[in-house]
Every structure is written in C-alpha cells, then in structure tokens.
Design a protein around this motif. Structure first.
Motif, PDB file in Angstrom:
ATOM      1  N   GLU A   1       0.663  -1.094   0.208  1.00  0.00           N
ATOM      2  CA  GLU A   1      -0.410  -0.028   0.007  1.00  0.00           C
ATOM      3  C   GLU A   1       0.842   1.133  -0.244  1.00  0.00           C
ATOM      4  OE1 GLU A   1      -1.628   0.955   4.057  1.00  0.00           O
ATOM      5  OE2 GLU A   1      -1.331  -1.208   3.781  1.00  0.00           O
ATOM      6  N   TYR A   2       1.939   1.014   0.481  1.00  0.00           N
ATOM      7  CA  TYR A   2       2.748   2.206   0.530  1.00  0.00           C
ATOM      8  C   TYR A   2       3.463   2.962  -0.720  1.00  0.00           C
ATOM      9  CZ  TYR A   2       2.333   1.780   5.585  1.00  0.00           C
ATOM     10  OH  TYR A   2       2.280   1.860   7.128  1.00  0.00           O
ATOM     11  N   PHE A   3       3.846   1.740  -1.972  1.00  0.00           N
ATOM     12  CA  PHE A   3       4.477   2.052  -2.584  1.00  0.00           C
ATOM     13  C   PHE A   3       3.158   2.898  -3.675  1.00  0.00           C
ATOM     14  CE2 PHE A   3       6.791  -0.821  -0.129  1.00  0.00           C
ATOM     15  CZ  PHE A   3       7.885  -0.332  -0.644  1.00  0.00           C
ATOM     16  N   ASP A   4       4.084   3.357  -4.584  1.00  0.00           N
ATOM     17  CA  ASP A   4       3.009   4.151  -6.076  1.00  0.00           C
ATOM     18  C   ASP A   4       3.200   3.311  -7.699  1.00  0.00           C
ATOM     19  OD1 ASP A   4       2.491   6.785  -4.800  1.00  0.00           O
ATOM     20  OD2 ASP A   4       4.394   6.864  -3.978  1.00  0.00           O
ATOM     21  N   PHE A   5       4.844   2.544  -7.647  1.00  0.00           N
ATOM     22  CA  PHE A   5       5.124   1.722  -8.138  1.00  0.00           C
ATOM     23  C   PHE A   5       5.960   0.776  -8.029  1.00  0.00           C
ATOM     24  CE2 PHE A   5       8.468   4.870  -8.380  1.00  0.00           C
ATOM     25  CZ  PHE A   5       9.323   4.706  -8.399  1.00  0.00           C
ATOM     26  N   ILE A   6       6.187  -0.438  -8.995  1.00  0.00           N
ATOM     27  CA  ILE A   6       6.900  -1.459  -9.152  1.00  0.00           C
ATOM     28  C   ILE A   6       7.997  -1.534  -9.781  1.00  0.00           C
ATOM     29  CG2 ILE A   6       5.423  -3.041  -8.794  1.00  0.00           C
ATOM     30  CD1 ILE A   6       6.888  -4.847  -7.647  1.00  0.00           C
ATOM     31  N   VAL A   7       9.227  -2.154 -10.333  1.00  0.00           N
ATOM     32  CA  VAL A   7       9.805  -2.514 -11.970  1.00  0.00           C
ATOM     33  C   VAL A   7      10.382  -3.513 -11.118  1.00  0.00           C
ATOM     34  CG1 VAL A   7      12.361  -1.910 -13.306  1.00  0.00           C
ATOM     35  CG2 VAL A   7      10.405  -0.275 -11.823  1.00  0.00           C
ATOM     36  N   THR A   8      10.555  -4.776 -11.870  1.00  0.00           N
ATOM     37  CA  THR A   8      10.953  -6.383 -11.851  1.00  0.00           C
ATOM     38  C   THR A   8      12.358  -6.778 -12.673  1.00  0.00           C
ATOM     39  OG1 THR A   8       9.103  -7.366 -12.545  1.00  0.00           O
ATOM     40  CG2 THR A   8       8.909  -6.701 -10.605  1.00  0.00           C
ATOM     41  N   SER A   9      12.615  -7.373 -12.599  1.00  0.00           N
ATOM     42  CA  SER A   9      13.288  -7.623 -13.595  1.00  0.00           C
ATOM     43  C   SER A   9      12.571  -8.571 -15.311  1.00  0.00           C
ATOM     44  CB  SER A   9      14.557  -8.633 -13.237  1.00  0.00           C
ATOM     45  OG  SER A   9      14.753  -9.600 -12.531  1.00  0.00           O
ATOM     46  N   GLU A  10      11.708  -9.589 -15.017  1.00  0.00           N
ATOM     47  CA  GLU A  10      10.576  -9.298 -16.001  1.00  0.00           C
ATOM     48  C   GLU A  10       9.681  -9.155 -16.979  1.00  0.00           C
ATOM     49  OE1 GLU A  10       7.716 -13.596 -15.699  1.00  0.00           O
ATOM     50  OE2 GLU A  10       7.086 -11.884 -14.242  1.00  0.00           O
ATOM     51  N   GLU A  11       9.721  -7.575 -16.000  1.00  0.00           N
ATOM     52  CA  GLU A  11       9.198  -6.529 -17.088  1.00  0.00           C
ATOM     53  C   GLU A  11      10.071  -6.694 -18.155  1.00  0.00           C
ATOM     54  OE1 GLU A  11       7.080  -1.975 -16.276  1.00  0.00           O
ATOM     55  OE2 GLU A  11       7.453  -3.146 -14.471  1.00  0.00           O
ATOM     56  N   ILE A  12      11.183  -5.985 -17.100  1.00  0.00           N
ATOM     57  CA  ILE A  12      12.571  -5.270 -18.007  1.00  0.00           C
ATOM     58  C   ILE A  12      13.248  -5.833 -19.025  1.00  0.00           C
ATOM     59  CG2 ILE A  12      14.673  -3.722 -17.766  1.00  0.00           C
ATOM     60  CD1 ILE A  12      12.282  -2.460 -16.938  1.00  0.00           C
ATOM     61  N   GLY A  13      13.204  -7.248 -18.558  1.00  0.00           N
ATOM     62  CA  GLY A  13      14.021  -8.381 -19.248  1.00  0.00           C
ATOM     63  C   GLY A  13      15.357  -8.886 -18.771  1.00  0.00           C
ATOM     64  N   ILE A  14      15.657  -7.859 -18.242  1.00  0.00           N
ATOM     65  CA  ILE A  14      17.052  -8.376 -17.538  1.00  0.00           C
ATOM     66  C   ILE A  14      17.299  -7.918 -16.190  1.00  0.00           C
ATOM     67  CG2 ILE A  14      18.019  -5.379 -18.055  1.00  0.00           C
ATOM     68  CD1 ILE A  14      20.260  -8.029 -19.232  1.00  0.00           C
ATOM     69  N   ASP A  15      17.744  -8.083 -15.709  1.00  0.00           N
ATOM     70  CA  ASP A  15      18.270  -8.181 -13.695  1.00  0.00           C
ATOM     71  C   ASP A  15      19.173  -6.393 -13.620  1.00  0.00           C
ATOM     72  OD1 ASP A  15      16.871 -10.746 -12.769  1.00  0.00           O
ATOM     73  OD2 ASP A  15      18.306 -11.636 -12.354  1.00  0.00           O
ATOM     74  N   LYS A  16      19.537  -6.791 -12.546  1.00  0.00           N
ATOM     75  CA  LYS A  16      19.902  -4.972 -11.592  1.00  0.00           C
ATOM     76  C   LYS A  16      21.710  -5.818 -12.277  1.00  0.00           C
ATOM     77  CE  LYS A  16      17.609  -4.980  -7.736  1.00  0.00           C
ATOM     78  NZ  LYS A  16      17.725  -4.551  -6.295  1.00  0.00           N
ATOM     79  N   PRO A  17      22.584  -5.073 -12.004  1.00  0.00           N
ATOM     80  CA  PRO A  17      22.503  -3.370 -12.503  1.00  0.00           C
ATOM     81  C   PRO A  17      22.180  -3.561 -13.784  1.00  0.00           C
ATOM     82  CG  PRO A  17      24.572  -5.065 -12.286  1.00  0.00           C
ATOM     83  CD  PRO A  17      23.511  -5.637 -11.966  1.00  0.00           C
ATOM     84  N   ASP A  18      22.019  -3.865 -14.654  1.00  0.00           N
ATOM     85  CA  ASP A  18      22.355  -3.601 -16.385  1.00  0.00           C
ATOM     86  C   ASP A  18      20.780  -2.749 -16.402  1.00  0.00           C
ATOM     87  OD1 ASP A  18      20.009  -3.260 -19.142  1.00  0.00           O
ATOM     88  OD2 ASP A  18      21.697  -4.836 -19.377  1.00  0.00           O
ATOM     89  N   PRO A  19      21.851  -1.318 -17.155  1.00  0.00           N
ATOM     90  CA  PRO A  19      21.115   0.259 -17.076  1.00  0.00           C
ATOM     91  C   PRO A  19      19.793   0.517 -17.464  1.00  0.00           C
ATOM     92  CG  PRO A  19      23.533  -0.109 -18.080  1.00  0.00           C
ATOM     93  CD  PRO A  19      23.050  -1.279 -18.069  1.00  0.00           C
ATOM     94  N   ALA A  20      19.646  -0.733 -18.409  1.00  0.00           N
ATOM     95  CA  ALA A  20      18.009  -0.533 -19.188  1.00  0.00           C
ATOM     96  C   ALA A  20      17.104  -0.632 -18.053  1.00  0.00           C
ATOM     97  CB  ALA A  20      17.799  -1.239 -19.740  1.00  0.00           C
ATOM     98  N   PHE A  21      17.633  -1.460 -16.870  1.00  0.00           N
ATOM     99  CA  PHE A  21      16.460  -1.561 -15.524  1.00  0.00           C
ATOM    100  C   PHE A  21      16.999  -0.280 -14.648  1.00  0.00           C
ATOM    101  CE2 PHE A  21      15.437  -2.192 -10.974  1.00  0.00           C
ATOM    102  CZ  PHE A  21      14.689  -3.554 -10.840  1.00  0.00           C
ATOM    103  N   PHE A  22      16.954   0.515 -14.576  1.00  0.00           N
ATOM    104  CA  PHE A  22      17.502   1.710 -13.941  1.00  0.00           C
ATOM    105  C   PHE A  22      17.099   2.390 -14.885  1.00  0.00           C
ATOM    106  CE2 PHE A  22      20.382  -1.089 -11.008  1.00  0.00           C
ATOM    107  CZ  PHE A  22      20.352  -0.557  -9.640  1.00  0.00           C
TER     108      PHE A  22
END
Length: 229
Positions: free
Chosen positions: A142-163
């Motif tokens: 309930e506290y969060f406005d958004f989420i980013v997962t590596s499934e959505e992006i297609g690659i894990d952190k620390p890849d620049p695309a994630f950030f």
C-alpha cells in the motif's frame, strides 16, 4: 531535492536469507520423504542447478524461477517431475512467505516518507507475481506508487535498462531519486551509474567504510534523505 525513493525488496524490506533457509529445510524434508534423498544431496543438487540456471539463462528473471529449478533438479536424477516440481515450488514459496518478517522500522519509515510527500517505488530482480505476493504478505504494498521487476524489463540489475525504467516510473530526474538496497554491486553501483543517489542498507555492518549506508530504518529521517541530494 529527493522526490522519489526506490527500495530493493529481498534483504532490504525483509530478511530473505533467513526465510530462504527455512524454506529450504522444508524442501529437504520433502525430498527425504518422497525420494529418500539426504539433506546434503538435496541442497548440493539444487545449488548446482541454480548455478546452471544463471550460467545458461543469464541475468534474467527466469534464472530465479524455482519451478524451473526444481524441475531440472528432478530431471537430473530421473525422478518424476509431475506433480513434484510444482508441489516443491508451492511449498518453497509458501514457507518463505509465511516466515518473512519485515525489517525493523521499515513500515514506519515508508509512512514517514509518504507523509513527507516523497514518491515511493520498488526496484527488484525476480518474477513479478512472486514479488507482488511478498509485498502483500509483508503488508507493505500500500505504501508504493510503482514497482519495477526484472521480469518486466527483461534483464536483472545492475543493467542500465533496469534503472532507466526506474527513472521513468519515478517521474523525477535521476539526481532527484534515491535508491536503497542491500547489494553493493547490483543496487548501489547500478543506481549511481544511472545518476541516482544510493543508500546501502547494511544491518550487519558488512561495509563499514561505505559513506552512505544505514543499518536501522528507525534511524532514518526525512532530513537525512534530503541531505543526500
């Protein structure tokens, strides 16, 4: 001025390592009961499969997928995949989530940041469904406005695309964003490479020389956050 704070999830909002250890006890007990495997055979076998997943799949969300991991573990031993891979996956995640405990002070910290007008997000590796379930179980979603997962992006952190995706959802400039995480390479260096500020969550004092770190959310104030900008 910091306008958005993004948190990693595992070992940042709750103690993943402890819950994982308990969940693996449940898996070992299952494999002993169903297949006569020792604890060592199960843990060593699953660890080897995990390494294979990361090597073969690369840094993507599927490399963390437990049903694939357990499926391969069973296949390697010529054990029946059905219904056991699914049963083991369900057992693992249920045990982990049932034993997951929020980090001390995190709920109060999130409420304080929201009350200060700061936008909040989650930036996490792993598949979306599991991470949503964790946030619901922890009663933090309930506290969060958004989420980013590596499934959505297609690659894990620390890849620049994630950030870059985090920056887009943050609705702020990179230097107006603070990323908080426990992993120095994935969270801290990744965020800083993208132009964000970063704060290491280090409750066990593993990196005492890191200038921007905290080991207790109860010590974090809105003024501390703004002082990092």
């Amino acid at each position: 001025m910091i306008k958005t704070v993004i948190f990693d999830l595992d070992d940042t909002l709750y103690d993943y390592k402890d819950s994982h250890r308990i969940a693996m006890y449940a898996i070992c007990a299952y494999c002993e009961r169903e297949f006569g495997l020792t604890t060592e055979e199960t843990t060593d076998g699953i660890d080897n499969i995990m390494k294979q997943q990361f090597e073969e799949m690369g840094p993507i969300a599927a490399s963390h997928n437990r049903i694939i991991r357990f499926q391969r573990f069973l296949e390697e031993r010529d054990l029946p995949v059905f219904p056991h891979a699914l049963t083991m996956s369900n057992l693992y995640w249920k045990t982990l989530m049932d034993t997951a405990i929020r980090e001390p002070g995190i709920r109060e910290c999130l409420a304080m940041l929201r009350d200060s007008g700061i936008r909040l997000g989650v930036g996490t590796n792993m598949t979306a469904l599991i991470q949503y379930q964790k946030l619901n179980q922890l009663k933090l979603g309930e506290y969060f406005d958004f989420i980013v997962t590596s499934e959505e992006i297609g690659i894990d952190k620390p890849d620049p695309a994630f950030f870059q995706c985090c920056i887009g959802k943050a609705k702020a400039e990179p230097d107006e964003i603070l990323f908080i995480g426990d992993n120095y390479e994935f969270d801290i260096k990744g965020a800083r490479s993208a132009g964000m500020h970063a704060l290491l969550y280090d409750p066990k004092d593993l990196r005492p020389n890191e200038a921007h770190r905290i080991n207790d959310y109860r010590d974090l104030t809105a003024d501390d956050i703004q002082a990092m900008a």
